[in-house]
Design an enzyme around this catalytic site. Structure first.
Site, PDB file in Angstrom:
ATOM      1  N   CYS A 117      45.004 138.782 -37.287  1.00  0.00           N
ATOM      2  CA  CYS A 117      44.442 140.062 -38.002  1.00  0.00           C
ATOM      3  C   CYS A 117      44.422 140.160 -39.335  1.00  0.00           C
ATOM      4  O   CYS A 117      43.582 141.368 -39.729  1.00  0.00           O
ATOM      5  CB  CYS A 117      45.125 141.594 -37.224  1.00  0.00           C
ATOM      6  SG  CYS A 117      45.145 141.560 -35.244  1.00  0.00           S
ATOM      7  N   HIS A 257      43.800 148.251 -41.440  1.00  0.00           N
ATOM      8  CA  HIS A 257      43.629 147.418 -40.191  1.00  0.00           C
ATOM      9  C   HIS A 257      43.780 148.325 -39.038  1.00  0.00           C
ATOM     10  O   HIS A 257      44.628 149.285 -39.076  1.00  0.00           O
ATOM     11  CB  HIS A 257      44.557 146.094 -39.951  1.00  0.00           C
ATOM     12  CG  HIS A 257      44.312 145.475 -38.556  1.00  0.00           C
ATOM     13  ND1 HIS A 257      43.416 145.082 -38.339  1.00  0.00           N
ATOM     14  CD2 HIS A 257      45.319 145.157 -37.698  1.00  0.00           C
ATOM     15  CE1 HIS A 257      43.379 144.625 -37.134  1.00  0.00           C
ATOM     16  NE2 HIS A 257      44.690 144.497 -36.703  1.00  0.00           N
ATOM     17  N   ASN A 287      40.576 147.556 -31.707  1.00  0.00           N
ATOM     18  CA  ASN A 287      41.096 146.571 -32.533  1.00  0.00           C
ATOM     19  C   ASN A 287      39.998 145.319 -32.454  1.00  0.00           C
ATOM     20  O   ASN A 287      40.000 144.707 -31.481  1.00  0.00           O
ATOM     21  CB  ASN A 287      42.522 146.126 -32.125  1.00  0.00           C
ATOM     22  CG  ASN A 287      43.152 145.135 -33.117  1.00  0.00           C
ATOM     23  OD1 ASN A 287      42.441 144.629 -33.911  1.00  0.00           O
ATOM     24  ND2 ASN A 287      44.610 145.096 -33.157  1.00  0.00           N
TER      25      ASN A 287
HETATM   26  O1  UT7 Z   1      46.453 143.993 -34.423  1.00  0.00           O
HETATM   27  C1  UT7 Z   1      47.217 143.067 -34.237  1.00  0.00           C
HETATM   28  C2  UT7 Z   1      48.680 143.863 -34.361  1.00  0.00           C
HETATM   29  N1  UT7 Z   1      49.150 144.292 -33.342  1.00  0.00           N
HETATM   30  C3  UT7 Z   1      49.638 145.788 -33.309  1.00  0.00           C
HETATM   31  O2  UT7 Z   1      49.892 146.188 -34.362  1.00  0.00           O
HETATM   32  C4  UT7 Z   1      49.953 146.363 -32.163  1.00  0.00           C
HETATM   33  C5  UT7 Z   1      51.222 147.129 -32.063  1.00  0.00           C
HETATM   34  N2  UT7 Z   1      51.596 147.552 -30.824  1.00  0.00           N
HETATM   35  C6  UT7 Z   1      51.089 148.810 -30.386  1.00  0.00           C
HETATM   36  O3  UT7 Z   1      50.148 149.301 -30.890  1.00  0.00           O
HETATM   37  C7  UT7 Z   1      51.666 149.416 -29.132  1.00  0.00           C
HETATM   38  O4  UT7 Z   1      53.066 148.788 -29.088  1.00  0.00           O
HETATM   39  C8  UT7 Z   1      50.870 149.433 -27.831  1.00  0.00           C
HETATM   40  C9  UT7 Z   1      49.590 150.343 -27.944  1.00  0.00           C
HETATM   41  C10 UT7 Z   1      50.474 147.848 -27.615  1.00  0.00           C
HETATM   42  C11 UT7 Z   1      51.488 149.861 -26.710  1.00  0.00           C
HETATM   43  O5  UT7 Z   1      52.327 151.210 -27.041  1.00  0.00           O
HETATM   44  P1  UT7 Z   1      53.611 151.498 -27.056  1.00  0.00           P
HETATM   45  O6  UT7 Z   1      53.943 152.946 -27.092  1.00  0.00           O
HETATM   46  O7  UT7 Z   1      54.554 150.683 -27.667  1.00  0.00           O
HETATM   47  O8  UT7 Z   1      54.129 151.357 -25.427  1.00  0.00           O
HETATM   48  P2  UT7 Z   1      55.028 150.463 -24.732  1.00  0.00           P
HETATM   49  O9  UT7 Z   1      54.623 148.971 -24.709  1.00  0.00           O
HETATM   50  O10 UT7 Z   1      56.594 150.730 -25.175  1.00  0.00           O
HETATM   51  O11 UT7 Z   1      54.948 150.990 -22.994  1.00  0.00           O
HETATM   52  C12 UT7 Z   1      55.468 152.413 -22.929  1.00  0.00           C
HETATM   53  C13 UT7 Z   1      55.053 152.524 -21.294  1.00  0.00           C
HETATM   54  C14 UT7 Z   1      55.688 151.382 -20.634  1.00  0.00           C
HETATM   55  O12 UT7 Z   1      56.181 151.898 -19.300  1.00  0.00           O
HETATM   56  P3  UT7 Z   1      57.855 152.307 -19.054  1.00  0.00           P
HETATM   57  O13 UT7 Z   1      58.310 150.943 -19.348  1.00  0.00           O
HETATM   58  O14 UT7 Z   1      58.136 153.379 -20.313  1.00  0.00           O
HETATM   59  O15 UT7 Z   1      57.566 153.046 -17.687  1.00  0.00           O
HETATM   60  C15 UT7 Z   1      54.545 150.347 -20.102  1.00  0.00           C
HETATM   61  O16 UT7 Z   1      54.629 149.887 -18.879  1.00  0.00           O
HETATM   62  O17 UT7 Z   1      53.891 152.666 -21.347  1.00  0.00           O
HETATM   63  C16 UT7 Z   1      53.175 151.641 -20.206  1.00  0.00           C
HETATM   64  N3  UT7 Z   1      52.129 151.180 -20.383  1.00  0.00           N
HETATM   65  C17 UT7 Z   1      51.037 151.689 -20.192  1.00  0.00           C
HETATM   66  N4  UT7 Z   1      50.665 152.836 -19.461  1.00  0.00           N
HETATM   67  C18 UT7 Z   1      49.380 153.157 -19.061  1.00  0.00           C
HETATM   68  C19 UT7 Z   1      51.677 149.839 -21.263  1.00  0.00           C
HETATM   69  N5  UT7 Z   1      50.603 149.772 -21.124  1.00  0.00           N
HETATM   70  C20 UT7 Z   1      49.915 150.895 -20.565  1.00  0.00           C
HETATM   71  C21 UT7 Z   1      48.935 151.161 -20.524  1.00  0.00           C
HETATM   72  N6  UT7 Z   1      48.642 152.410 -19.719  1.00  0.00           N
HETATM   73  N7  UT7 Z   1      47.669 150.533 -20.713  1.00  0.00           N
END
Ligand code: UT7
Length: 332
Positions: A117, A257, A287
């Site tokens: 990225c 970004h 993204n």
């Molecule tokens: O561009 C390159 C660099 N990339 C980035 O900078 C991305 C950085 N990361 C992020 O933007 C975020 O971490 C994400 C958007 C990818 C994920 O958001 P998050 O707030 O970190 O969620 P998480 O991975 O901690 O998941 C929270 C919960 C989980 O459930 P439990 O374990 O709390 O029950 C996941 O299973 O949300 C669940 N989950 C979803 N629920 C609905 C994960 N993906 C989804 C989804 N829809 N698509």
């Protein structure tokens, strides 16, 4: 004559016509519009479907065509074409070489720049250095990614985030002190396990097993990447401001970004910037990896004024990240 600097003198962009909304994704994986919107800021993203069998070069070429519609550039005068991408058309043969030929840049040399990225941001440094050397007069830098080619549309942790698109900018010499002013670029290879694609490279060539095990798709340990992104993007942007003596009122725009609205908000907050100074289009494109920064310039070009101070910031796989300070060089 003043010192030679490298200014952006034209911008173009392209996103595919097909719009994949959060509602459509609700029908494909276990997710919902509310989760995607509050966690990422994304409402929809574009997917390249109109031209079957086309790769990132198609997106890049369309972005350059848009640039050339707005600015009269003789393609034979272009010295260098850089395609910043994480999804080249194929390995080995340079995507940029194909793009250069297709746009008529027959006197240019051309190569791809891969830094996930941060590809476009690092490409700005590369393009500017060629111009500042005095040896080259026209460098075309394109950020293009067909992310849909490496997305597993059964994986809700990645398919909701990424989209396809491309943006292009032309760098030319400037003697008024406009253009690139400073940059602070970083990398940390210990980030490799958290964001990437396992197979298809020299480390893990394609086999039946790699295909069966879905190793040709991007994966991301979102929470870990988020933590690194949020602190590092804010750090480098704050550092660029500090070492150039910029305070909040001096910065016209943050060009961040587009990975997650919460990361962008944290960076702006650290810089003390009001939302009105933050470029944002993650809601409509998601993204687009190497294309996020030039697509922001494409969307905001009409609002930019000569002399505006722009601070760019990016974070990506590897890990790679950084910030750049650029003075805008023209009025639309
Ligand atoms: O561009 C390159 C660099 N990339 C980035 O900078 C991305 C950085 N990361 C992020 O933007 C975020 O971490 C994400 C958007 C990818 C994920 O958001 P998050 O707030 O970190 O969620 P998480 O991975 O901690 O998941 C929270 C919960 C989980 O459930 P439990 O374990 O709390 O029950 C996941 O299973 O949300 C669940 N989950 C979803 N629920 C609905 C994960 N993906 C989804 C989804 N829809 N698509």
């Amino acid at each position: 004559m003043g010192k030679l600097s490298a200014a952006i003198t034209a911008v173009g962009g392209y996103v595919p016509k097909f719009i994949m909304t959060n509602q459509m994704l609700e029908g494909m994986v276990d997710t919902n519009d509310e989760w995607i919107t509050t966690r990422t800021g994304i409402k929809e993203r574009r997917v390249l479907k109109e031209e079957e069998g086309q790769g990132s070069s198609y997106l890049a070429i369309q972005a350059v065509k848009d640039l050339m519609k707005k600015k009269d550039v003789d393609p034979t005068e272009i010295d260098l074409v850089i395609v910043a991408t994480a999804t080249p058309d194929s390995l080995v043969a340079s995507t940029a070489a194909f793009v250069a030929s297709e746009i008529g840049a027959t006197n240019a040399f051309a190569y791809d720049l891969l830094a996930a990225c941060s590809s476009f941001l690092f490409g700005m440094s590369t393009a500017a250095s060629y111009i500042e050397s005095g040896k080259y007069k026209k460098v075309l830098l394109i950020g293009a990614d067909k992310m849909s080619s490496i997305i597993d549309y059964t994986d809700r942790t990645t398919c909701i985030i990424f989209g396809d698109g491309a943006g292009a900018v032309l760098f030319e010499p400037n003697t008024e002190g406009l253009g690139m002013q400073d940059e602070y670029l970083r990398s940390d290879g210990s980030g490799r396990p958290y964001l990437g694609m396992d197979a298809g490279g020299s480390l893990m060539p394609a086999t039946e097993e790699t295909v069966k095990n879905r190793k040709h798709f991007i994966y991301q340990e979102g929470r870990t990447v988020f933590k690194f992104a949020v602190s590092n993007m804010a750090d480098v942007a704050a550092r660029i401001m500090e070492r150039n003596g910029l305070i909040e009122k001096d910065v016209a725009w943050l060009v961040p970004h587009q990975a997650n609205k919460r990361i962008i908000d944290a960076t702006a907050n650290r810089m003390g910037l009001d939302n009105s100074k933050v470029m944002m289009n993650i809601n409509k494109y998601g993204n687009t990896t190497s294309a996020t920064l030039p697509l922001l310039l494409y969307d905001y070009e009409n609002q930019l004024k000569k002399g505006d101070n722009l601070v760019f910031a990016a974070f990506g796989g590897g890990f790679t990240w950084g910030s750049a300070y650029l003075k805008w060089a023209y009025n639309k």
